[in-house]
Design an enzyme around this catalytic site. Structure first.
Site, mmCIF file in Angstrom:
data_model
loop_
_atom_site.group_PDB
_atom_site.id
_atom_site.type_symbol
_atom_site.label_atom_id
_atom_site.label_comp_id
_atom_site.label_asym_id
_atom_site.label_seq_id
_atom_site.Cartn_x
_atom_site.Cartn_y
_atom_site.Cartn_z
ATOM 1 C CD GLU A 18 0.112 2.191 4.459
ATOM 2 O OE1 GLU A 18 -1.091 2.213 4.795
ATOM 3 O OE2 GLU A 18 0.621 2.977 3.634
ATOM 4 C CG ASP B 271 -0.753 6.083 3.865
ATOM 5 O OD1 ASP B 271 -1.811 5.513 4.209
ATOM 6 O OD2 ASP B 271 0.060 5.600 3.042
ATOM 7 C CB ILE B 272 4.561 4.424 4.492
ATOM 8 C CG1 ILE B 272 4.935 4.687 5.963
ATOM 9 C CG2 ILE B 272 5.794 4.055 3.671
ATOM 10 C CD1 ILE B 272 5.571 3.513 6.679
ATOM 11 C CG ASP C 65 6.305 -6.452 10.256
ATOM 12 O OD1 ASP C 65 5.391 -5.863 9.635
ATOM 13 O OD2 ASP C 65 6.153 -7.549 10.821
ATOM 14 C CG ASN D 178 4.698 -5.237 3.024
ATOM 15 O OD1 ASN D 178 5.621 -5.335 3.823
ATOM 16 N ND2 ASN D 178 3.475 -4.879 3.376
HETATM 17 P P1 GH3 Z 1 -0.163 4.649 -1.052
HETATM 18 O O1 GH3 Z 1 1.061 5.407 -1.439
HETATM 19 O O2 GH3 Z 1 -1.359 5.023 -1.858
HETATM 20 O O3 GH3 Z 1 -0.439 4.776 0.406
HETATM 21 O O4 GH3 Z 1 0.132 3.111 -1.391
HETATM 22 P P2 GH3 Z 1 0.389 1.965 -0.350
HETATM 23 O O5 GH3 Z 1 0.923 0.797 -1.087
HETATM 24 O O6 GH3 Z 1 1.219 2.454 0.778
HETATM 25 O O7 GH3 Z 1 -1.063 1.723 0.226
HETATM 26 P P3 GH3 Z 1 -1.970 0.452 0.308
HETATM 27 O O8 GH3 Z 1 -3.088 0.866 1.197
HETATM 28 O O9 GH3 Z 1 -2.304 -0.037 -1.056
HETATM 29 O O10 GH3 Z 1 -1.097 -0.652 0.989
HETATM 30 C C1 GH3 Z 1 -0.788 -0.629 2.316
HETATM 31 C C2 GH3 Z 1 -0.054 -1.921 2.624
HETATM 32 O O11 GH3 Z 1 0.403 -1.966 3.948
HETATM 33 C C3 GH3 Z 1 -0.926 -3.132 2.436
HETATM 34 C C4 GH3 Z 1 -0.684 -3.953 3.676
HETATM 35 O O12 GH3 Z 1 -0.386 -5.298 3.355
HETATM 36 C C5 GH3 Z 1 0.515 -3.316 4.308
HETATM 37 N N1 GH3 Z 1 0.504 -3.462 5.736
HETATM 38 C C6 GH3 Z 1 -0.467 -3.102 6.614
HETATM 39 N N2 GH3 Z 1 -0.076 -3.389 7.885
HETATM 40 C C7 GH3 Z 1 1.159 -3.942 7.808
HETATM 41 C C8 GH3 Z 1 2.075 -4.451 8.763
HETATM 42 O O13 GH3 Z 1 1.840 -4.439 9.990
HETATM 43 N N3 GH3 Z 1 3.258 -4.958 8.309
HETATM 44 C C9 GH3 Z 1 3.570 -4.968 6.996
HETATM 45 N N4 GH3 Z 1 4.751 -5.436 6.642
HETATM 46 N N5 GH3 Z 1 2.707 -4.528 6.064
HETATM 47 C C10 GH3 Z 1 1.531 -3.995 6.448
HETATM 48 MG MG MG Z 2 0.479 4.017 2.039
HETATM 49 MG MG MG Z 3 -2.596 3.498 3.824
HETATM 50 MG MG MG Z 4 -3.495 3.452 0.823
#
Ligand code: GH3
Ligand code: MG
Ligand code: MG
Ligand code: MG
Length: 322
Positions: free
Chosen positions: A242, A199-200, A216, A207
């Site tokens: 992500e 997980d990123i 993306d 974003n």
């Molecule tokens: P954490 O370190 O706890 O994982 O924090 P985080 O911000 O990475 O995790 P969170 O689950 O809060 O946010 C994940 C974000 O990923 C939210 C969502 O808008 C974004 N996301 C999901 N799918 C895509 C995608 O296909 N493209 C883009 N650009 N963003 C995406």
């Molecule tokens: Mg994340």
């Molecule tokens: Mg996540």
């Molecule tokens: Mg998360």
């Protein structure tokens, strides 16, 4: 002469363009031990198609399994068994869909019936009428083109159904189906399977800071670094958003942990450069789990990976927890 004709046909766009859709430009294999008859048919077809004559049945069978649009067999020959050859073509995977046209004597009803029973697509009564030949060949070639087109489209949609469109990695559905089989095997006492859940870190803020499109791009670059740092037999997939998963057949917990650490380093070592030239530092957290043997399930495996990932997140991110 044939080559010249093909060349000029191509220049006019006849072979690769319109004629193709109309059933022209067909690769036609003529299988006949009667040289003069075969040549006569080939000469007629050369106006519109690319006929090849083959007298040797073994060679003909090889050719028929290749890229051929139509096979014309002489089923009226006393000296070789054209229908047996047709049956042989039909019995191979590649030959199952190639159209077959059988030349039969106009008054030989039993042969006609037998040919149709074998799976020949159409009959050409002898003596062969040039116009009838042209019409029947065109129909079969057109049909072949259309079934090829449909089959390609089917292959494409099957491919699309298991592929994540952004990264080109396999998607969750595919991952799940593969994990199912691998874990079931491990649960029966086969090789262990490991899973990485990646997980990123703080992706939301990437974003928020750079925009969704840059987000993306980061996902695509991450997929590249992921795919290039796993073994050929591992299955890297986009699990959703992500989050990514790597299923590692035959890998122990220790093997998997080592790979996870390598991936983590390759992500954090160099910032991600995006199209507008900016450099974005990216880190990831990884949870690792391995099958426990008897009675284990993919759901349980993924749950353990998820718990490990949670721990990686809560203990500071940019780390591997096994
Ligand atoms: P954490 O370190 O706890 O994982 O924090 P985080 O911000 O990475 O995790 P969170 O689950 O809060 O946010 C994940 C974000 O990923 C939210 C969502 O808008 C974004 N996301 C999901 N799918 C895509 C995608 O296909 N493209 C883009 N650009 N963003 C995406
Ligand atoms: Mg994340
Ligand atoms: Mg996540
Ligand atoms: Mg998360």
């Amino acid at each position: 002469e044939l080559r010249q004709r093909e060349e000029s046909g191509r220049k006019l766009g006849l072979l690769d363009g319109g004629a193709r859709l109309n059933g022209g430009g067909g690769r036609v294999l003529i299988v006949d031990d009667h040289e003069r008859q075969a040549e006569r048919i080939a000469a007629e077809l050369r106006i519109e198609h690319r006929p090849v004559v083959e007298h040797d049945l073994d060679k003909a069978l090889l050719t028929a399994r290749g890229p051929v649009d139509l096979v014309i067999i002489n089923a009226a020959s006393r000296s070789f068994d054209g229908l047996r050859f047709a049956a042989q073509v039909r019995s191979t995977e590649q030959g199952r869909t190639v159209p077959i046209l059988a030349v039969v004597d106009a008054d030989d009803r039993p042969r006609m019936v037998k040919a149709l029973e074998i799976g020949v697509n159409d009959l050409l009564p002898r003596p062969v009428d040039p116009q009838e030949l042209a019409a029947r060949v065109r129909t079969q070639v057109r049909r072949k083109r259309y079934t090829d087109f449909l089959r390609n489209r089917l292959d494409q949609s099957l491919e699309m159904a298991v592929t994540d469109p952004l990264t080109g990695l396999h998607n969750r559905r595919y991952m799940t189906s593969q994990a199912e089989a691998l874990v079931a095997r491990a649960a029966r006492g086969g090789d262990a399977v490991s899973a990485l859940l990646l997980d990123i870190d703080h992706f939301k803020s990437i974003n928020d800071t750079f925009g969704h499109d840059v987000g993306d791009e980061v996902l695509v670059e991450f997929a590249v670094r992921l795919a290039t740092n796993v073994r050929a037999i591992d299955l890297p997939c986009r699990y959703g958003g992500e989050e990514f998963v790597v299923i590692m057949p035959g890998a122990s917990m220790t093997d998997a942990e080592r790979v996870a650490e390598r991936i983590r380093l390759h992500v954090s070592a160099a910032p991600f450069t995006v199209r507008d030239g900016r450099s974005i530092p990216v880190t990831i957290s990884i949870g690792v789990a391995a099958t426990l043997g008897e009675g284990d399930t993919p759901e349980a495996l993924m749950k353990r990976a998820d718990q490990a990932l949670y721990e990686a997140k809560t203990t500071g991110r940019n780390r591997v927890v096994a």
